[in-house]
Design an enzyme around this catalytic site. Structure first.
Site, PDB file in Angstrom:
ATOM      1  N   LYS A   4      -7.153  12.780 -12.505  1.00 18.15           N
ATOM      2  CA  LYS A   4      -5.931  12.675 -11.698  1.00 18.15           C
ATOM      3  C   LYS A   4      -4.954  13.832 -11.985  1.00 18.15           C
ATOM      4  CE  LYS A   4      -6.313   7.685 -11.234  1.00 18.15           C
ATOM      5  NZ  LYS A   4      -5.581   6.403 -11.191  1.00 18.15           N
ATOM      6  N   TYR A  44      -7.442   4.678  -1.267  1.00 17.92           N
ATOM      7  CA  TYR A  44      -6.935   3.480  -1.959  1.00 17.92           C
ATOM      8  C   TYR A  44      -6.605   2.340  -0.988  1.00 17.92           C
ATOM      9  CZ  TYR A  44      -6.627   5.716  -6.556  1.00 17.92           C
ATOM     10  OH  TYR A  44      -6.918   6.301  -7.759  1.00 17.92           O
ATOM     11  N   ASN A 107      -2.757   7.600 -14.943  1.00 14.70           N
ATOM     12  CA  ASN A 107      -3.616   7.126 -16.028  1.00 14.70           C
ATOM     13  C   ASN A 107      -4.872   7.976 -16.210  1.00 14.70           C
ATOM     14  OD1 ASN A 107      -4.856   6.229 -13.730  1.00 14.70           O
ATOM     15  ND2 ASN A 107      -5.146   4.123 -14.398  1.00 14.70           N
ATOM     16  N   HIS A 110      -9.850   8.078 -12.701  1.00 17.56           N
ATOM     17  CA  HIS A 110     -10.235   6.942 -11.855  1.00 17.56           C
ATOM     18  C   HIS A 110     -11.708   6.647 -12.089  1.00 17.56           C
ATOM     19  CE1 HIS A 110     -10.954   4.444  -8.343  1.00 17.56           C
ATOM     20  NE2 HIS A 110     -11.985   5.216  -8.064  1.00 17.56           N
ATOM     21  N   GLU A 121     -17.189   5.921  -2.312  1.00 19.65           N
ATOM     22  CA  GLU A 121     -16.280   6.956  -2.821  1.00 19.65           C
ATOM     23  C   GLU A 121     -16.991   8.307  -2.915  1.00 19.65           C
ATOM     24  OE1 GLU A 121     -14.526   5.240  -6.375  1.00 19.65           O
ATOM     25  OE2 GLU A 121     -13.448   3.754  -5.187  1.00 19.65           O
TER      26      GLU A 121
HETATM   27  P1  CMP Z   1      -7.469   3.529 -10.510  1.00 18.81           P
HETATM   28  O1  CMP Z   1      -8.618   3.259 -11.414  1.00 18.81           O
HETATM   29  O2  CMP Z   1      -7.435   4.842  -9.823  1.00 18.81           O
HETATM   30  O3  CMP Z   1      -7.404   2.372  -9.390  1.00 18.81           O
HETATM   31  C1  CMP Z   1      -6.211   1.998  -8.749  1.00 18.81           C
HETATM   32  C2  CMP Z   1      -5.020   2.674  -9.340  1.00 18.81           C
HETATM   33  O4  CMP Z   1      -3.781   2.076  -9.043  1.00 18.81           O
HETATM   34  C3  CMP Z   1      -5.087   2.588 -10.864  1.00 18.81           C
HETATM   35  O5  CMP Z   1      -6.123   3.385 -11.358  1.00 18.81           O
HETATM   36  C4  CMP Z   1      -3.680   3.000 -11.247  1.00 18.81           C
HETATM   37  O6  CMP Z   1      -3.482   4.402 -11.193  1.00 18.81           O
HETATM   38  C5  CMP Z   1      -2.880   2.356 -10.120  1.00 18.81           C
HETATM   39  N1  CMP Z   1      -2.288   1.086 -10.540  1.00 18.81           N
HETATM   40  C6  CMP Z   1      -2.914  -0.085 -10.740  1.00 18.81           C
HETATM   41  N2  CMP Z   1      -2.031  -1.052 -11.091  1.00 18.81           N
HETATM   42  C7  CMP Z   1      -0.817  -0.440 -11.113  1.00 18.81           C
HETATM   43  C8  CMP Z   1       0.497  -0.893 -11.388  1.00 18.81           C
HETATM   44  N3  CMP Z   1       0.740  -2.162 -11.714  1.00 18.81           N
HETATM   45  N4  CMP Z   1       1.496  -0.007 -11.312  1.00 18.81           N
HETATM   46  C9  CMP Z   1       1.248   1.274 -10.951  1.00 18.81           C
HETATM   47  N5  CMP Z   1       0.029   1.757 -10.675  1.00 18.81           N
HETATM   48  C10 CMP Z   1      -0.984   0.916 -10.760  1.00 18.81           C
END
Ligand code: CMP
Length: 134
Positions: A4, A44, A107, A110, A121
């Site tokens: 990311k 998403y 984070n 993904h 995907e």
């Molecule tokens: P990812 O694995 O990319 O899948 C969905 C994404 O949504 C997740 O990682 C986070 O980056 C984001 N995400 C999921 N829950 C939250 C939350 N409570 N607040 C903000 N971002 C979130």
């Protein structure tokens, strides 16, 4: 998988690629792209009713990301184990998100949540000729 925008900004690409290689994944596709806001919305889409959807789409289109395809036995679960919980505060020691994530949204990486979604995907980002699994 996706590295990311925070991974690119924080210069963690090399660290995470090393983890991928050390943990026995074969990289069969890899490229740096910039998602448009529309790309992120579509990617998403399953989260579109969630309160974080809007911010997440803004975030994922805020800078370049690296999309990749990893091959391994039981790759979806193996990658999820290596990256750790969505929220780095809850991620286990040694996981990629524990080591490199900024917060729950930014984070670091993904991972697909199922084989079915992984297939979707992969085809969202890669053409046949960009994948090499032999
Ligand atoms: P990812 O694995 O990319 O899948 C969905 C994404 O949504 C997740 O990682 C986070 O980056 C984001 N995400 C999921 N829950 C939250 C939350 N409570 N607040 C903000 N971002 C979130």
């Amino acid at each position: 998988m996706i590295l990311k925008p925070d991974t690119i900004i924080n210069k963690h690409i090399g660290h995470i690629i090393t983890k991928i290689e050390e943990n026995g994944f074969k990289i069969v596709g890899l490229k740096l792209i910039r998602m448009s806001r529309k790309d992120a919305e579509k990617f998403y889409e399953v989260h579109k009713e969630r309160p974080f959807y809007n911010d997440l789409c803004n975030y994922m289109s805020s800078g370049p990301v690296i999309v990749g395809v990893l091959e391994a036995e039981n790759a979806v679960q193996k990658w999820r184990d290596l990256i750790g919980a969505t929220d780095p505060k809850e991620a286990k020691e040694g996981t990629i998100r524990k080591l490199y994530a900024t917060n729950k949204e930014a984070n670091a990486v993904h991972g697909s949540d199922s084989v079915e979604n992984a297939k979707k995907e992969i085809s969202y980002f890669f053409s046949e000729r960009e994948l090499s699994s032999d």
